[in-house]
Design an enzyme around this catalytic site. Structure first.
Site, mmCIF file in Angstrom:
data_model
loop_
_atom_site.group_PDB
_atom_site.id
_atom_site.type_symbol
_atom_site.label_atom_id
_atom_site.label_comp_id
_atom_site.label_asym_id
_atom_site.label_seq_id
_atom_site.Cartn_x
_atom_site.Cartn_y
_atom_site.Cartn_z
ATOM 1 C CD GLU A 193 -3.227 -1.092 1.917
ATOM 2 O OE1 GLU A 193 -3.322 -0.208 2.786
ATOM 3 O OE2 GLU A 193 -4.122 -1.945 1.712
ATOM 4 C CD GLU A 315 -3.451 -6.140 3.013
ATOM 5 O OE1 GLU A 315 -4.372 -5.421 3.459
ATOM 6 O OE2 GLU A 315 -2.242 -5.884 3.159
HETATM 7 O O1 AHR Z 1 -5.157 -5.993 6.976
HETATM 8 C C1 AHR Z 1 -5.092 -4.799 7.697
HETATM 9 C C2 AHR Z 1 -4.443 -3.668 6.922
HETATM 10 O O2 AHR Z 1 -5.233 -3.351 5.823
HETATM 11 C C3 AHR Z 1 -3.095 -3.961 6.319
HETATM 12 O O3 AHR Z 1 -2.068 -3.788 7.222
HETATM 13 C C4 AHR Z 1 -3.005 -2.933 5.229
HETATM 14 O O4 AHR Z 1 -2.188 -3.351 4.161
HETATM 15 C C5 AHR Z 1 -4.454 -2.727 4.817
HETATM 16 O O5 AHR Z 1 -4.781 -1.398 4.748
#
Ligand code: AHR
Length: 510
Positions: A193, A315
């Site tokens: 990110e 994610e």
């Molecule tokens: O999964 C929680 C958070 O969500 C992670 O650390 C980040 O990459 C995303 O914003």
């Protein structure tokens, strides 16, 4: 109306069968692509009690452990055949300095976990503990490396430390720390990110940084890296376009993060208190991942028609209000299981581009497989979807057509009542995963398989009385898969299924 009368009416409704038959036509001879098992990947971050308390309790803990790892959690995770595990973050990764996490534990410096509550991280779980865990679980490591606050030298040395078998400075250091042979690590993430917690960068700037950092991540002694660039969040198409244009096939994969987050009217929903409309909204938001995937893939296709760069959804999952006093600890109901089932059914369709996905996260954070409290452990409904869907891992994806009733839900989305996906495994068995989203009505489903004449069908079902049902520390066995008896063969070799309301089913057809 009296409460008892209302209840009986509701129960009758729960058994109602939709008037329309759902027709599914599976096309076995059109199956050409393999569903990468890496779509079933997991993610472990130094966040809340994911690592400490969830996976790792240390050798001196009263909680039964195997060299510091919780034995109950290890055993449960082994049953999922996890293909890969991403670590150490998430946002944590871009503040993590790996050298703090090697050597004798008592000498490791502490740090402040600024992203997640400012808790003190003692670095007792570091590179060796993570890579040993992957060996125990039999999964491939996916190491997410620090671009935001780390140097090129630091990243290059981490790769050398892990993968070099030669007479190199970092390999020597690793040997001093007790590990003689290099590990094999394919998957590395170059930043996380980077448009947000990973450095608030613009895509043009990150693209240049990626090129520079990735250059010095070397292939040592037969180890071949698969380098994954930080990709977009949800619908940020400009990020993908810029990376494809400026980095292109210098990256092996580009990530995508998509959470089923933000409940109705901008509020994060509650994990367990929700009504039917919230449930349907969640299904709509979850299924909208297909829209995001299609748009990112269209851009990737423009620059990479041969599909050399993978889309890695590293994610995904539900994100509800955390339980008070915790860092992203949330309960997990049958609704979360639906999000997992529907998401996999979508991923399978794009298996020629989607090479990996990682649910967030493995234990005690967001949409977890497992929740722990002290020495207790709960397997969530989501855990059971991963278990039921195992036959899809590395199986051949079989295209299908489905004709299903739909429902209009909030935010002008239309959701299908039935979702399905099919695959054929190496032994020739066909597996079909089915989900009936309808909270109240069962569905009559007719499945045809073109030229294949089925001779036997068996199944497993995951459901419960209410969509809000969950497994708790007091009642850990409320929801679990059962044998499914609602599928039968017809004389012409098709399959007829009565799919109960709000149920997820996996069929095996021989
Ligand atoms: O999964 C929680 C958070 O969500 C992670 O650390 C980040 O990459 C995303 O914003």
């Amino acid at each position: 109306m009296k409460k008892t009368a209302l209840l009986s009416l509701l129960m009758v409704c729960a058994m109602c069968v939709s008037a329309q038959t759902v027709n599914i036509a599976v096309h076995p001879s059109q199956g050409t692509q393999k569903i990468s098992k890496h779509i079933y990947g997991q993610f472990a971050e130094h966040l809340g009690t994911c690592i400490y308390g969830g996976l790792w309790v240390g050798e001196d803990s009263d909680i039964p452990n195997t060299r510091g790892y919780r034995t109950d959690v290890l055993e449960a995770l082994k049953r999922l055949s996890i293909p890969n595990l991403r670590w150490p973050g998430g946002c944590f990764a871009d503040e993590y300095h790996w050298m703090d996490g090697i050597g004798p534990r008592e000498n490791r410096p502490k740090m402040c976990n600024n992203n997640w509550g400012g808790l003190i991280e003692d670095n007792s779980f570091g590179t060796h503990e993570f890579l040993d865990l992957c060996e125990i679980l039999g999964c491939e490591p996916y190491v997410s490396m620090n671009v935001g606050s780390g140097t090129v030298e630091e990243m290059a040395k981490w790769v050398e430390y892990i993968t070099s078998d030669g007479d190199t400075p970092m390999a020597k250091l690793r040997r001093q720390n007790g590990r003689d042979k290099a590990w094999k690590v394919r998957f590395i993430g170059v930043g996380n990110e980077s448009w947000g917690c990973g450095g608030n960068m613009r895509p043009e700037y990150y693209a240049d940084l990626y090129r520079r950092y990735a250059t010095y991540c070397r292939n040592y002694d037969g180890n071949r890296l698969f380098k994954i660039a930080c990709g977009a969040g949800e619908y940020d198409l400009n990020w993908t376009e810029t990376l494809m244009k400026r980095v292109g096939t210098r990256m092996d994969g580009i990530s995508l993060h998509y959470y089923t987050v933000t409940g109705w009217r901008g509020k994060k929903g509650d994990a367990v208190n929700f009504d039917n409309e919230d449930f349907y909204w969640t299904m709509g938001k979850c299924l909208d991942i297909e829209n995001a995937i299609q748009q990112h893939i269209a851009i990737m296709d423009k620059y990479d028609a041969k599909k050399r760069v993978g889309l890695m959804v590293d994610e995904w999952g539900t994100w509800w209000e955390p339980e008070p006093g915790t860092q992203l600890f949330q309960q997990n109901t049958l609704r979360d299981a639906f999000v997992a089932a529907l998401t996999f059914n979508v991923f399978h369709k794009y298996t020629d581009r989607i090479r990996m996905a990682n649910i967030a996260q493995i234990v005690n954070v967001l949409q977890s497989m497992i929740l722990t409290r002290d020495d207790k452990m709960v397997l969530t409904p989501t855990y059971y979807v991963f278990e039921m869907y195992k036959p899809h891992q590395d199986a051949t994806y079989l295209p299908l057509d489905i004709d299903t009733p739909t429902r209009e839900v909030r935010d002008n989305r239309v959701v299908p009542m039935v979702s399905a996906s099919a695959s054929r495994d190496a032994e020739g068995a066909i597996h079909i995963s089915l989900a009936n989203i309808d909270v109240d009505k069962a569905q009559k489903v007719r499945i045809t398989l073109d030229e294949v004449k089925a001779s036997a069908v068996t199944g497993t079902i995951l459901t419960s009385k209410k969509i809000t049902d969950l497994n708790t520390f007091d009642k850990p066995g409320k929801i679990k898969p059962e044998n499914f008896k609602g599928a039968k063969l017809t004389k012409d070799g098709a399959i007829e299924v009565v799919l109960p309301a709000h149920a997820i089913v996996m069929l095996e057809i021989k």
